[in-house]
Scaffold this active site. Structure first.
Site, short mmCIF file in Angstrom:
data_model
loop_
_atom_site.label_atom_id
_atom_site.label_comp_id
_atom_site.label_asym_id
_atom_site.label_seq_id
_atom_site.Cartn_x
_atom_site.Cartn_y
_atom_site.Cartn_z
N TYR A 10 0.35 -6.23 -3.61
CA TYR A 10 1.40 -5.55 -3.59
C TYR A 10 1.51 -3.98 -3.76
O TYR A 10 1.86 -3.01 -2.96
CB TYR A 10 2.46 -6.16 -4.79
CG TYR A 10 3.74 -5.33 -5.08
CD1 TYR A 10 4.65 -5.21 -4.00
CD2 TYR A 10 4.26 -5.30 -6.51
CE1 TYR A 10 5.74 -4.49 -4.28
CE2 TYR A 10 5.34 -4.60 -6.69
CZ TYR A 10 6.19 -4.18 -5.62
OH TYR A 10 7.56 -3.62 -5.85
N ILE A 11 1.04 -3.34 -4.73
CA ILE A 11 1.07 -2.08 -5.14
C ILE A 11 -0.13 -1.19 -4.21
O ILE A 11 0.26 -0.27 -3.42
CB ILE A 11 0.69 -1.94 -6.46
CG1 ILE A 11 1.71 -2.45 -7.40
CG2 ILE A 11 0.60 -0.37 -6.86
CD1 ILE A 11 1.57 -2.23 -8.76
N ASN A 90 -13.63 -11.38 -13.29
CA ASN A 90 -13.22 -10.37 -12.37
C ASN A 90 -12.59 -9.21 -12.71
O ASN A 90 -13.37 -8.19 -12.27
CB ASN A 90 -12.12 -11.24 -11.58
CG ASN A 90 -11.23 -10.30 -10.51
OD1 ASN A 90 -12.14 -10.22 -9.19
ND2 ASN A 90 -10.15 -9.70 -10.57
N TYR A 139 -5.53 -10.60 -20.41
CA TYR A 139 -5.14 -9.39 -19.33
C TYR A 139 -5.18 -8.24 -19.92
O TYR A 139 -5.92 -7.18 -19.23
CB TYR A 139 -3.64 -9.58 -18.78
CG TYR A 139 -3.34 -8.87 -17.70
CD1 TYR A 139 -4.09 -8.35 -16.34
CD2 TYR A 139 -2.12 -8.08 -17.91
CE1 TYR A 139 -3.72 -7.18 -15.79
CE2 TYR A 139 -1.77 -7.15 -17.08
CZ TYR A 139 -2.41 -6.50 -15.95
OH TYR A 139 -2.26 -5.60 -15.11
N ASP A 284 6.90 -11.87 -26.14
CA ASP A 284 7.82 -11.04 -25.40
C ASP A 284 8.34 -10.00 -26.26
O ASP A 284 9.45 -10.34 -27.23
CB ASP A 284 9.01 -11.70 -24.51
CG ASP A 284 8.78 -12.05 -23.25
OD1 ASP A 284 7.60 -11.47 -22.87
OD2 ASP A 284 9.34 -12.86 -22.47
#
Length: 323
Positions: A10-11, A90, A139, A284
C-alpha cells in the site's frame, strides 16, 4: 537507482508512483501482501524476498543501488501477538539480511518505514520523538529492534538512515489507480467505505467510554501521498549529504474520533452507515496523535491533506474497484 523493498504494498506503491518521476527505481517484493499491478510501470520489478541472501546478492551486484527504502514488514498487531515468530523472522531477521547485504556492497543510505506502535500507550496529548519507546506487542517491538540496530550500524559502519514513524496512513492516489487493498482489511477508513459500498453488513465501533469528547478513540490520520512525499524528502536529505541520522513522526498533528471519521465518510459518500457499538478491544489507547514539528523544522515537510480529502481520495478508488 533506488531500491524499494516492499514496493508493491500500500504505502510502498504510492511512494514508487511519485519517486519514478525523478529517480530510477527497482522494486523488490515477494507479493505475499503486495500487488504486482500496483507497481508503476516505470519501475523495474524483481519478485523475491529480502530473507533470501542469493536474491539480495543478485540485486546489489547487478544494479547501481545508492539508497534503500524499506516497506517490507508484516504489520498486523493482532497477528503479531498470535504469531510472534513470523514477525521477528521477517521484520527483524530478513531486514538484518538486507542491512548486511548493503554493507557488503557499500550502500550506506537507508530509509526505514517504522510505526507509532513503537511508543506503546503514552499518556500525552501530542506524541513527539522525545517520548520513550515502549511497544506493547511484537509488531512494535520488531520495528523498535530494527531502529536500535540501525543506530548501532550507523555508529560502527557509517551508515546513514532516516526512520519514519507513521501514525494512521489512509487515502488513495489522486489518479484513483491505486489505493488501500489489504486482505484482510483492518483499517478504519477502508472498512467504513467497504460497508458504505455494500461489501460489509455494518461497521463496528469498539468502545464508547474513552476519556474523549464523544467516548470513542481518537487517532491521527495522514494521507498516503503525504507519507510518500515525506520519504522523498528524507531521501533527498540523505543523497544531498545530510549526515544526521534521525527519527521522525509522520502525522497531521490533529486527532479525529471514530465517530467523526464515520460521519465524514457519510458526508463524502452521501450514504448512511449502520453502526454497531461493541466493547473495547484490549490494548486500544484512547488517544494517539502525533507531533510532526521535528520533520517540519529539519526537512521542511508537513502534511497537506485533511481528513475529508483523505476520505474523498479513498472513496474515488473504492468506486473504481470491481469487487
Amino acid at each position: 537507482m533506488i531500491l524499494v523493498v516492499g514496493g508493491a504494498g500500500y504505502i510502498g506503491s504510492h511512494l514508487v508512483k511519485d519517486l519514478v518521476m525523478e529517480e530510477d527505481v527497482l522494486v523488490l517484493d515477494n507479493l505475499i501482501t503486495g500487488h504486482r499491478e500496483a507497481i508503476d510501470q516505470k519501475a523495474l520489478f524483481i519478485h523475491g524476498d529480502i530473507g533470501d541472501p542469493f536474491v539480495l546478492k543478485t540485486v546489489f551486484k547487478n544494479y547501481p543501488i545508492k539508497s534503500v527504502m524499506h516497506f517490507a514488514a508484516y504489520s498486523l498487531v493482532g497477528e503479531s501477538v498470535l504469531d510472534p515468530q513470523k514477525y521477528y523472522e521477517n521484520n527483524v531477521g530478513s531486514t538484518l539480511n538486507l542491512l548486511n547485504a548493503m554493507l557488503k556492497h557499500n550502500v550506506k543510505n537507508f530509509i526505514f518505514s517504522s510505526t507509532a506502535a513503537t511508543y506503546g500507550i503514552p499518556n500525552v496529548e501530542l506524541i513527539d520523538e522525545t517520548i520513550p519507546a515502549n511497544p506493547i506487542n511484537p509488531y512494535g517491538k520488531s520495528k523498535l529492534m530494527i531502529e536500535e540496530i540501525l543506530a548501532d550500524y550507523a555508529s560502527a559502519y557509517e551508515m546513514k538512515y532516516t526512520i519514519l514513524r507513521y501514525f494512521n496512513a489512509a487515502g488513495a492516489h489522486e489518479s484513483g489507480e491505486i489505493g488501500e487493498k489489504h486482505v484482510p482489511e483492518t483499517h478504519l477508513i477502508p472498512l467504513i467505505l467497504q460497508h458504505l459500498a455494500g461489501l460489509r453488513k455494518n461497521i463496528s465501533v469498539f468502545g464508547t467510554d474513552y476519556d474523549t469528547p464523544d467516548g470513542t478513540c481518537i487517532r491521527d490520520y495522514i494521507h498516503v501521498t503525504d507519507l510518500a512525499k515525506a520519504h522523498i524528502s528524507a531521501l533527498h536529505s540523505l543523497l544531498n549529504g545530510w549526515n544526521k541520522s534521525a527519527v521522525y513522526n509522520l502525522g497531521n498533528g490533529q486527532g479525529f474520533s471514530v465517530k467523526e471519521v464515520i460521519e465524514t465518510c457519510e458526508q463524502v459518500t452521501g450514504l448512511k452507515a449502520d453502526v454497531v457499538y461493541c466493547e473495547r478491544r484490549a490494548g486500544d489507547p484512547g488517544r494517539l496523535v502525533a507531533s510532526a514539528e521535528k520533520i517540519k523544522r529539519e526537512l521542511g515537510w508537513e502534511a497537506e491533506r485533511n481528513l475529508e480529502q483523505i476520505i474523498q481520495s479513498a472513496w474515488k478508488w473504492h468506486r473504481n474497484q470491481k469487487y
